[in-house]
Design a protein around this motif. Structure first.
Motif, PDB file in Angstrom:
ATOM      1  N   ILE A 220       0.740  -1.538  -0.074  1.00 35.81           N
ATOM      2  CA  ILE A 220      -0.329   0.019   0.167  1.00 35.81           C
ATOM      3  C   ILE A 220       0.889   0.717  -0.006  1.00 35.81           C
ATOM      4  O   ILE A 220       1.543   1.494   1.293  1.00 35.81           O
ATOM      5  CB  ILE A 220      -1.234  -0.243   1.083  1.00 35.81           C
ATOM      6  N   ALA A 223       1.594   4.445   3.195  1.00 39.71           N
ATOM      7  CA  ALA A 223       1.170   3.955   4.607  1.00 39.71           C
ATOM      8  C   ALA A 223       2.238   2.607   5.460  1.00 39.71           C
ATOM      9  O   ALA A 223       2.278   2.016   4.812  1.00 39.71           O
ATOM     10  CB  ALA A 223      -0.169   2.945   4.282  1.00 39.71           C
ATOM     11  N   ALA A 239     -10.641  -2.099   1.581  1.00 40.11           N
ATOM     12  CA  ALA A 239     -10.498  -0.951   1.792  1.00 40.11           C
ATOM     13  C   ALA A 239      -9.577  -1.263   2.770  1.00 40.11           C
ATOM     14  O   ALA A 239      -9.843  -2.295   3.817  1.00 40.11           O
ATOM     15  CB  ALA A 239     -11.603  -0.035   2.473  1.00 40.11           C
ATOM     16  N   THR A 242      -5.203   2.737   7.751  1.00 39.71           N
ATOM     17  CA  THR A 242      -3.964   3.194   7.667  1.00 39.71           C
ATOM     18  C   THR A 242      -3.372   3.966   9.342  1.00 39.71           C
ATOM     19  O   THR A 242      -4.509   4.972   9.365  1.00 39.71           O
ATOM     20  CB  THR A 242      -3.152   2.564   6.356  1.00 39.71           C
ATOM     21  N   LYS A 244      -1.987   6.742   7.505  1.00 39.53           N
ATOM     22  CA  LYS A 244      -2.071   7.990   6.721  1.00 39.53           C
ATOM     23  C   LYS A 244      -3.558   8.222   7.009  1.00 39.53           C
ATOM     24  O   LYS A 244      -4.424   9.042   6.174  1.00 39.53           O
ATOM     25  CB  LYS A 244      -1.455   7.921   5.491  1.00 39.53           C
ATOM     26  N   TYR A 247      -7.910   3.764   2.446  1.00 42.13           N
ATOM     27  CA  TYR A 247      -7.373   3.265   1.416  1.00 42.13           C
ATOM     28  C   TYR A 247      -8.452   2.667   1.655  1.00 42.13           C
ATOM     29  O   TYR A 247      -9.106   1.433   1.579  1.00 42.13           O
ATOM     30  CB  TYR A 247      -5.992   2.479   1.251  1.00 42.13           C
ATOM     31  N   GLU A 248      -8.454   2.944  -0.295  1.00 45.27           N
ATOM     32  CA  GLU A 248      -9.091   1.869  -0.882  1.00 45.27           C
ATOM     33  C   GLU A 248      -8.551   1.464  -2.189  1.00 45.27           C
ATOM     34  O   GLU A 248      -7.695   1.495  -3.037  1.00 45.27           O
ATOM     35  CB  GLU A 248     -10.527   2.706  -1.448  1.00 45.27           C
ATOM     36  N   LYS A 249      -8.780  -0.240  -2.400  1.00 48.88           N
ATOM     37  CA  LYS A 249      -8.251  -1.017  -3.707  1.00 48.88           C
ATOM     38  C   LYS A 249      -9.527  -0.529  -5.135  1.00 48.88           C
ATOM     39  O   LYS A 249     -10.244  -1.529  -4.788  1.00 48.88           O
ATOM     40  CB  LYS A 249      -7.759  -2.196  -3.405  1.00 48.88           C
ATOM     41  N   GLU A 253      -5.855  -0.800  -7.961  1.00 44.30           N
ATOM     42  CA  GLU A 253      -4.759   0.410  -7.734  1.00 44.30           C
ATOM     43  C   GLU A 253      -5.586   0.567  -6.077  1.00 44.30           C
ATOM     44  O   GLU A 253      -6.763   0.664  -6.074  1.00 44.30           O
ATOM     45  CB  GLU A 253      -4.988   1.698  -8.966  1.00 44.30           C
ATOM     46  N   TRP A 254      -4.353   1.743  -5.715  1.00 42.17           N
ATOM     47  CA  TRP A 254      -4.588   1.936  -3.621  1.00 42.17           C
ATOM     48  C   TRP A 254      -4.931   3.053  -4.225  1.00 42.17           C
ATOM     49  O   TRP A 254      -3.853   3.597  -4.881  1.00 42.17           O
ATOM     50  CB  TRP A 254      -3.619   1.548  -3.443  1.00 42.17           C
ATOM     51  N   ARG A 255      -5.672   3.232  -3.865  1.00 40.78           N
ATOM     52  CA  ARG A 255      -6.213   5.223  -3.653  1.00 40.78           C
ATOM     53  C   ARG A 255      -6.590   5.567  -2.178  1.00 40.78           C
ATOM     54  O   ARG A 255      -7.059   4.733  -1.725  1.00 40.78           O
ATOM     55  CB  ARG A 255      -6.607   6.139  -4.751  1.00 40.78           C
ATOM     56  N   LEU A 256      -5.798   6.575  -1.766  1.00 42.80           N
ATOM     57  CA  LEU A 256      -6.153   7.092   0.105  1.00 42.80           C
ATOM     58  C   LEU A 256      -7.596   7.916  -0.509  1.00 42.80           C
ATOM     59  O   LEU A 256      -7.879   8.875  -1.038  1.00 42.80           O
ATOM     60  CB  LEU A 256      -5.413   8.670   0.621  1.00 42.80           C
TER      61      LEU A 256
END
Length: 299
Positions: A220, A223, A239, A242, A244, A247-249, A253-256
């Motif tokens: 991730i 994180a 999800a 973390t 930070k 995060y979702e995938k 792709e992981w994104r905050l």
């Protein structure tokens, strides 16, 4: 999902959680995953959330019903639900002597409930009125620190992480258990992705998923600590909570998340209706994500 949070101190025992979920989630595809469909319409609400925190001491996990009207929390002293009007109730007084690390409600028969914790696994066939120990094949004592389930066709599959040993599974609705995967690190949260047929775990040092009997690591970006994880029951999105943020995938792709919560969220769980996610902060307050905004749960 099994991360845990100490109310009052707001301290996360970060080196323990197990979770399930992942990957090819599009965020829009509707799937029928493992839903906590306990509605407990007759549950008597004679407690406040403050009472639940004082009775339970530690919150291990969280779930929201599909209609988004109720939130359930597993604690060191039972399983509790919001009951409307700011009140809360206990599913069963028999569970109040147990630490509830996780639970599974059979979507085909909501009166069939399994709970797991440091005293092993309990099973109810009447919506929580009576409970039976179902620990055949588990170590004694079965120190379970994470517990999840999934129904596929006629089969109810359950996973239980036993501290110091690994992940046990049952393929017959907890009638028998066997060691599925040894683990040399503690697990703090788990969730099962039915679309990918994968178990995801938030372990002591990393986020892992099991594929064809092999553990693989999920990286991730940005994180370092993973507190808990969850699969959205309607979209299949994974999800993780973390240091930070959440995060979702999406599409691999992981994104905050752009939406910033009022405080650090330690526990994350799938929402219902218009609520995408629901979470618990370090203060033990409950929040829900609606319209890309985190708001306090006040039911």
């Amino acid at each position: 999902m099994n991360s845990f949070l100490k109310w009052g101190i707001g301290v996360v025992a970060m080196l323990q959680l197990v979770g399930c979920g992942n990957n090819s989630s599009t965020g829009s595809k509707e799937i029928n995953a493992n839903p906590p469909t306990v509605t407990a319409a007759a549950l008597q609400g004679n407690l406040t959330y403050q009472d639940v925190l004082e009775l339970g001491a530690t919150i291990h996990n969280l779930m929201m019903t599909d209609d988004a009207r109720q939130v359930w929390v597993g604690t060191n002293a039972g399983l509790y639900s919001s009951a409307g009007g700011g009140t809360w109730g206990s599913l069963s007084t028999d569970l109040e002597q147990y630490a509830i690390e996780g639970w599974f409600v059979d979507p085909d028969d909501p009166k069939r409930i399994f709970v797991g914790g440091i005293d092993g696994v309990l099973h109810s066939t009447d919506g929580g009125k009576k409970w039976t120990s179902v620990n055949k094949g588990l170590p004694e004592p079965a120190n379970i620190t994470s517990f999840v389930g999934n129904r596929r066709g006629d089969e109810v599959r359950l996973f239980a992480f036993v501290s110091g040993e690994g992940i046990y599974q049952s393929m017959d609705g907890a009638q028998s258990w066997s060691l599925w995967q040894p683990m040399d690190q503690e697990v703090f949260a788990m969730d099962f992705d039915p679309e990918q047929d994968r178990l995801y775990v938030a372990a002591q040092f990393s986020l892992l998923y099991n594929e064809e009997g092999q553990w693989k690591t999920e990286e991730i970006p940005g994180a370092q600590q993973i507190y808990s994880l969850a699969i959205n029951r309607r979209t299949g999105t994974l999800a993780v909570a973390t240091e930070k943020g959440i995060y979702e995938k999406i599409k691999g792709e992981w994104r905050l998340l752009d939406a910033r919560s009022p405080e650090k969220l330690i526990v994350i769980a799938s929402g219902g209706e218009d609520t995408k996610w629901v979470g618990i902060g370090e203060s033990a307050l409950i929040y829900k994500l609606e319209d890309n905004r985190w708001v306090k749960w006040n039911e």
